[in-house]
Design an enzyme around this catalytic site. Structure first.
Site, PDB file in Angstrom:
ATOM      1  N   ASP A 151     -34.565   6.516  17.700  1.00 23.42           N
ATOM      2  CA  ASP A 151     -35.398   6.393  16.499  1.00 23.42           C
ATOM      3  C   ASP A 151     -36.480   7.451  16.489  1.00 23.42           C
ATOM      4  OD1 ASP A 151     -34.072   4.396  15.274  1.00 23.42           O
ATOM      5  OD2 ASP A 151     -35.384   2.780  15.929  1.00 23.42           O
TER       6      ASP A 151
ATOM      7  N   ASP B  53     -25.849  -1.417  13.538  1.00 24.10           N
ATOM      8  CA  ASP B  53     -27.103  -1.473  14.299  1.00 24.10           C
ATOM      9  C   ASP B  53     -27.147  -2.741  15.152  1.00 24.10           C
ATOM     10  OD1 ASP B  53     -29.662  -0.780  15.060  1.00 24.10           O
ATOM     11  OD2 ASP B  53     -30.472  -0.677  13.025  1.00 24.10           O
TER      12      ASP B  53
END
Ligand code: DGJ
Length: 729
Positions: A548, A478
């Site tokens: 997301d 990430d």
């Protein structure tokens, strides 16, 4: 050979399967002229397209108007400060303080295969798939050289371009701008297609008419970004899903970029693509060189579907690598939306137990397992297991998960450092910051200075130690903030303009090292969702977390834009819980499954808490994944209708290369009263084959489905989905 040089006319002709790209060496000054790019031509005799016999004429015939010539000539690589006032591709400040530069042809070589670009990701090519042309140009007054590198894919309509600059001048110089590709051509009533977005809304397709104000997409965020995508296509106004001309550029790079299209006074278009020049300044000592990243170029006259299929084939066959390149990926369940930071071994094992019973194959432990991280405000950089949350450490957890028959995956954010971390307390100078200025936090974290070899080594060892410590088979990598306060305690002031690029190179080096040592790992890149979804990252990881936003309807727009240029096999997509955590919408579990199916497919919810009727659908969904994933991963993608355009429904499909099977997914976003069924013309089938429709058993001829269409009933309600699978009989 797909590349030919015609000595007498001084012409290079590059041929892909269905396109030609033609370059001419022109005049006594050896200008490199761009003559043609488009549908494949029989002949190389197209010098007339350079139009050097009309005003303002070439310098050997009219040197008094050299500036006018420079400003009109279609070039392969635009010069700087020498009379071409359109966008330049390069700028170099020499010791004299001047930055004008232009290259004339010096020599060339044609080689079989495709050389790698040192330290940078690039499309892969073998001697069978590619030939490469390297043209060396020189700026006589300074001695600085450049190499224009063109690799031609013989069976795909793709040409890759990159540039190498070599400082053969007698002293140090500063490269302040370097684009990797330039494409000059006459305007054909072009419209620019770009992908715009934001966090949770990545890569929405936008179309804008190309007019005189310059049109550009760019990022100065240090990553390719949620906002603009390093891609631009110029399409003729009549181009649609299936026909019409499209020229596209896609940048194989994950940092700052700029792609610009501009229309000049004569109606000529210049498209350029490369590293964004803002804050970029690269010091080149005498003899040193700079390799610019690669641009993928494609042309099609088969509309968007033609372009998508070419790029999908390129990325599947020549960019994505490793053991999962051509393999089905394990169905994973990720605990992020299930627990956020609030988990422990017991909770993870409870999820894993239920998951194992329902056909899920891997548990991924997301953010929050290390240091004292109980929220997003600390501990990045402290890559040691938090034994309070995970008693017995990773060894116990992973063994237990493995005993349940599941693989285990883990989350890292290696490029970051929290001010509240042991790492920062020991090495505050490892964060990117400007001395004397308080660096701005974002998600309460700083970015590590990856221009430093000591930081790279430290971070690599700390994540590798974890990966060596247990049977970890997947990594989610990430990156949750952009770069700002560009300063390094390590780089000298005269090299500070190298920081953003060196950061990207450092991150690439980390991923390269990780995949070398742990080739069995399935790497999924991620950046606060899809903030760094680009071909550069795809070189290291076969899949990237797309957004997301896991809401099925929002995902239609996000995945449509993503699939325009990326294969479905790389689009990270999960079934999550409802009401959706980002938009609060409730959609049927089955529809969430169908939308995720046209991606990597996985789950991200608390499986121990969802209603029984949803839980009971999971085995059916995992079976559906296993049944169709080979086709979805390898087939040709066809967009048929878009909710973005019609506001009611969405329909895309994949058809196997041999056209023996096809799968279409129809999503009725909005139900409508008092409407009959829809007849929709399917795409990609062989008109001569007969197909059995799986659901009804009906047999319908291919040409009937293509020209007459397929009847889709009105479904009852909003957000309903339907899968249509056909097989040749
Ligand atoms: C952003 C990612 O996109 C999410 O999936 C999750 O991993 C969080 N970061 C964790 O901090």
């Amino acid at each position: 050979m797909s590349i030919a040089y015609f000595q007498e006319e001084r012409i290079f002709k590059l041929n892909t399967k269905a396109t030609s790209y033609i370059i001419g060496v022109i005049d006594e000054d050896n200008f490199l002229g761009h003559l043609y790019y488009g549908k494949k031509l029989r002949s190389h005799q197209v010098s007339y397209l350079g139009r050097i016999n009309e005003h303002p004429f070439i310098p050997s015939k009219n040197n008094r108007d050299r500036v006018s010539f420079m400003d009109a000539f279609p070039t392969e690589f635009s010069s700087h400060g020498l009379g071409d006032f359109r966008e330049s591709c390069i700028s170099i400040r020499t010791e004299k303080g001047c930055s004008a530069i232009g290259f004339s042809y010096r020599s060339h070589e044609i080689i079989n295969g495709k050389p790698e670009l040192a330290g940078l990701p690039s499309a892969r090519g073998t001697k069978e798939s590619c030939d490469t042309l390297i043209i060396t140009g020189i700026d006589e007054p300074t001695g600085i050289e450049m190499k224009l590198i063109y690799s031609v894919y013989k069976e795909l309509d793709v040409i890759t371009r990159s540039v190498k600059v070599i400082n053969n001048s007698p002293s140090v110089c500063y490269l302040t701008k370097i684009f990797s590709a330039c494409l000059d051509m006459d305007n054909q009533d072009f419209e620019a297609v770009t992908l715009h977005g934001s966090w949770a809304r990545e890569r929405h397709i936008e179309v804008a008419k190309l007019a005189h104000p310059k049109l550009s997409v760019e990022s100065v965020r240090g990553e390719s970004s949620h906002h603009d995508h390093p891609f631009m296509a110029l399409k003729t106004r009549d181009a649609n899903y299936d026909s019409g001309e499209i020229y596209a550029m896609h940048f194989v790079y994950s940092g700052n970029f700029k792609i610009q299209a501009s229309l000049d006074q004569f109606g000529m278009v210049r498209m350029v693509c490369g590293i964004h020049p803002q804050d970029f300044c690269y010091r080149l000592e005498k003899g040193e060189s700079f390799q610019a990243p690669e641009v993928v170029l494609t042309y099609t006259d088969q509309g968007f579907n033609g372009m998508s299929q070419t790029l999908h084939d390129l990325y599947r066959d020549h960019l994505i690598n490793g053991i999962y390149k051509d393999k089905k990926r394990p169905i994973l369940i990720n605990n992020w939306e299930a627990t956020y930071f609030d988990f422990d071994t017991e909770k993870l094992l409870a999820i894993a137990k239920d998951a194992a019973l329902l056909g899920i194959e891997m548990l991924v432990m997301d953010d929050g397992w290390f240091g004292k991280r109980g929220s997003d405000n600390c501990a990045l950089g402290d890559w040691t297991v938090n034994e309070e949350k995970l008693p017995g450490g990773l060894t116990y957890l992973v063994n237990e998960v493995n005993k349940l028959g599941l693989k285990f995956g883990i989350w890292f954010e290696p490029e970051m450092i929290s001010p509240d971390s042991d790492l920062y307390r020991a090495h505050p100078d490892w964060a990117i910051a400007i001395q004397g200025r308080t660096a701005a936090l974002c998600r309460e974290q700083y970015v590590l200075d990856l221009s430093r070899p000591d930081v790279i080594d430290y971070i690599y060892e700390s994540i590798a130690k974890i990966l060596r410590s247990a049977n970890i088979e997947y990594v989610k990598w990430d990156m949750n903030r952009p770069l700002a306060d560009l300063g390094s305690a390590y780089l000298k002031p005269e090299c500070m303009g190298e920081l953003s690029h060196r950061f990207v190179l450092g991150m690439y080096e980390l991923q390269e090292r990780m995949m070398k040592e742990f080739p069995h790992i399935l790497l999924e890149n991620c950046s606060g969702g899809g903030g760094r979804f680009d071909p550069g990252m795809l070189y290291y990881s076969p899949q990237i977390w797309c957004s997301d936003d896991t809401d099925a309807i929002e995902r239609l727009l996000i995945q449509e834009g993503t699939a325009l240029i990326y294969p479905l096999s790389c689009i990270g997509a999960h079934v999550s819980t409802c009401p959706n955590h980002t938009v609060g919408r409730t959609t049927p579990f089955a529809t969430r499954g169908l939308v995720a199916l046209f991606g990597t497919f996985g789950y991200e919810l608390d499986i121990t808490q969802i209603p029984d009727e949803e839980r009971m659908m999971i085995p059916e969904q995992t079976a559906m994944y296993h049944k169709y994933n080979d086709l979805i991963r390898t087939g040709d993608y066809y967009r048929i209708a878009s909710y973005r355009e019609n506001r009611f429904y969405d329909l895309a499909g994949v058809v196997s290369k041999d056209k023996s099977e096809a799968l279409y997914i129809f999503i009725q976003v909005m139900g409508r009263p008092n409407h009959r069924s829809r007849i929709i013309k399917l795409k990609g089938l062989n008109p001569l084959f007969d197909y059995r429709i799986e659901e009804s058993g009906e047999i319908i001829a291919g040409d009937s489905l293509l020209n007459g269409g397929f009847v889709i009933p009105q479904l009852n309600g909003d957000f309903q989905g339907k899968l249509i699978y056909l097989q040749k009989i």
